[in-house]
Scaffold this motif. Structure first.
Motif, short mmCIF file in Angstrom:
data_model
loop_
_atom_site.label_atom_id
_atom_site.label_comp_id
_atom_site.label_asym_id
_atom_site.label_seq_id
_atom_site.Cartn_x
_atom_site.Cartn_y
_atom_site.Cartn_z
N THR A 95 0.11 22.48 -9.43
CA THR A 95 1.01 23.45 -8.47
C THR A 95 2.12 22.18 -7.98
OG1 THR A 95 1.57 25.06 -6.90
CG2 THR A 95 -0.23 23.06 -6.68
N ARG A 96 3.80 22.79 -7.47
CA ARG A 96 4.81 22.19 -7.12
C ARG A 96 5.06 23.11 -5.93
NH1 ARG A 96 7.88 17.73 -7.92
NH2 ARG A 96 6.91 17.19 -10.49
N PHE A 97 4.90 22.44 -4.93
CA PHE A 97 4.99 22.88 -3.80
C PHE A 97 6.27 22.22 -2.30
CE2 PHE A 97 1.23 21.53 -2.58
CZ PHE A 97 0.88 21.37 -1.59
N SER A 98 6.78 23.18 -1.40
CA SER A 98 7.35 22.12 -0.56
C SER A 98 6.66 22.13 0.96
CB SER A 98 8.40 21.88 -0.51
OG SER A 98 9.32 23.22 -0.43
N ILE A 99 7.03 21.02 1.93
CA ILE A 99 6.42 21.89 3.41
C ILE A 99 7.32 21.40 4.27
CG2 ILE A 99 4.06 21.59 3.15
CD1 ILE A 99 4.02 18.98 4.14
N ALA A 100 7.96 22.06 5.28
CA ALA A 100 8.40 21.83 5.97
C ALA A 100 8.09 20.55 7.67
CB ALA A 100 9.27 22.85 7.16
N VAL A 101 8.61 19.65 7.48
CA VAL A 101 7.51 19.04 8.19
C VAL A 101 8.47 18.56 9.65
CG1 VAL A 101 6.43 16.61 8.93
CG2 VAL A 101 6.16 17.91 6.89
N ASP A 102 8.20 19.06 11.03
CA ASP A 102 9.14 19.49 12.38
C ASP A 102 9.40 17.31 12.56
OD1 ASP A 102 9.46 21.72 12.04
OD2 ASP A 102 7.33 22.19 13.64
N ARG A 103 10.62 16.17 12.96
CA ARG A 103 10.80 15.59 13.02
C ARG A 103 10.01 15.14 14.53
NH1 ARG A 103 16.28 14.58 11.37
NH2 ARG A 103 16.22 15.12 9.04
N ASN A 104 9.70 13.86 15.36
CA ASN A 104 8.91 13.94 16.31
C ASN A 104 10.35 13.99 17.63
OD1 ASN A 104 6.72 13.95 14.95
ND2 ASN A 104 7.25 11.68 15.01
N PHE A 105 11.31 14.42 16.91
CA PHE A 105 12.27 14.21 18.35
C PHE A 105 13.62 15.56 18.07
CE2 PHE A 105 13.85 11.90 14.44
CZ PHE A 105 14.97 12.42 15.01
N VAL A 106 13.88 15.71 19.36
CA VAL A 106 14.80 16.74 19.48
C VAL A 106 16.21 15.83 19.89
CG1 VAL A 106 15.31 18.88 20.20
CG2 VAL A 106 13.42 18.26 19.59
N MET A 134 1.18 -1.02 0.19
CA MET A 134 0.07 -0.48 -0.14
C MET A 134 0.66 1.58 -0.15
SD MET A 134 -2.61 1.48 2.62
CE MET A 134 -3.65 0.24 3.48
N ASN A 135 0.14 2.06 -1.08
CA ASN A 135 1.67 3.29 -0.68
C ASN A 135 0.74 4.75 -0.62
OD1 ASN A 135 3.04 5.18 -1.65
ND2 ASN A 135 2.70 4.63 -3.87
N SER A 136 0.66 4.85 0.96
CA SER A 136 -0.07 5.93 1.52
C SER A 136 0.60 7.24 2.20
CB SER A 136 -1.18 5.27 2.56
OG SER A 136 -2.21 6.15 2.83
N VAL A 137 0.10 8.16 1.90
CA VAL A 137 1.46 9.01 2.93
C VAL A 137 -0.11 9.91 3.72
CG1 VAL A 137 3.07 11.37 3.36
CG2 VAL A 137 3.66 8.80 1.19
N SER A 138 0.33 9.99 5.43
CA SER A 138 0.03 11.90 5.42
C SER A 138 1.04 12.36 6.60
CB SER A 138 -1.06 11.36 6.73
OG SER A 138 -2.18 9.73 5.72
N LEU A 139 0.81 13.96 6.50
CA LEU A 139 1.75 14.68 6.53
C LEU A 139 1.03 16.01 6.86
CD1 LEU A 139 4.41 14.92 3.48
CD2 LEU A 139 4.63 13.65 5.34
N ILE A 140 1.57 16.18 8.00
CA ILE A 140 1.48 17.89 8.02
C ILE A 140 2.49 18.60 8.61
CG2 ILE A 140 0.10 19.99 10.37
CD1 ILE A 140 -1.48 16.63 10.38
N GLY A 141 2.62 19.93 7.69
CA GLY A 141 3.50 20.87 7.85
C GLY A 141 2.75 22.13 7.81
N ARG A 142 4.17 23.02 7.40
CA ARG A 142 3.82 24.35 6.90
C ARG A 142 4.42 24.94 5.43
NH1 ARG A 142 2.48 27.56 10.46
NH2 ARG A 142 2.28 26.93 12.95
N LEU A 143 3.65 25.42 4.82
CA LEU A 143 4.79 25.70 3.06
C LEU A 143 5.43 26.71 3.25
CD1 LEU A 143 1.21 24.48 2.82
CD2 LEU A 143 1.45 25.76 0.70
N THR A 144 6.67 26.19 2.57
CA THR A 144 7.61 27.06 2.85
C THR A 144 7.58 28.17 1.66
OG1 THR A 144 9.29 25.73 0.95
CG2 THR A 144 9.52 24.87 3.29
N ALA A 145 6.58 28.20 0.88
CA ALA A 145 6.71 29.20 -0.04
C ALA A 145 5.12 29.03 -0.75
CB ALA A 145 7.29 29.34 -0.91
N ASP A 146 4.75 30.41 -1.59
CA ASP A 146 3.38 30.72 -1.54
C ASP A 146 3.04 29.82 -3.29
OD1 ASP A 146 2.85 32.44 0.12
OD2 ASP A 146 2.95 33.61 -1.54
#
Length: 155
Positions: A26-37, A1-13
């Motif tokens: 449209t093609r854009f990128s999002i910044a997704v924080d990692r769960n660990f620090v 199965m090929n399924s992706v769920s992401l939550i992030g912030r747009l890096t540009a309009d």
């Protein structure tokens, strides 16, 4: 199965484009924080390339701007090409099938860098409010059973 769920912030309009056969994309990128620090370091983020087509692309370009939080469900698509120097390059994109708002109306109007007018922003939030999360603060200790020591656990 090929399924992706992401939550992030747009890096540009995001910018709406059309193929030669007039299909919106449209093609854009999002910044997704990692769960660990790591201790003593700042939180890291992964920058993920997203592609959207047709009505999904039009919706994203109309209502999302740089810095906005977005939830994306879709699938991974890989590809390859040869660059100008003859090197084989590989691509990795998430094709967005569904997108949703993740920030509140209040968050979007207070410094998200949005250049959209306020009437457009108000139209974007006419979704049903999410149901309230259940509250577990009313439970008492009698509801729980003490677990045996770690040595008895099967894992």
């Amino acid at each position: 199965m090929n399924s992706v769920s992401l939550i992030g912030r747009l890096t540009a309009d995001p910018e709406l484009r059309h193929t030669t056969s007039d299909i919106a994309t449209t093609r854009f990128s999002i910044a997704v924080d990692r769960n660990f620090v790591k201790q003593g370091e700042e939180r890291q983020a992964d920058f993920i390339s997203i592609v959207a087509w047709r009505q999904t692309a039009e919706f994203i370009c109309k209502y999302f701007t740089k810095g906005r939080r977005i939830a994306i469900t879709g699938r991974i698509q890989t590809g390859s090409y040869t660059d100008r120097d003859g090197n084989k390059r590989y691509t990795f994109d998430v094709v967005a099938d569904n997108v949703e708002f993740c920030d509140s109306k209040q968050d979007s109007s207070s410094g998200s860098g949005s250049s959209r007018n306020s009437s457009q922003q108000q139209r974007t939030y006419r979704q049903e409010p999410a149901p309230a999360a259940p509250s577990y603060s009313s439970g008492d200790n009698g509801d729980f059973m003490e677990m045996p020591g770690d040595e008895d656990l099967p894992f």
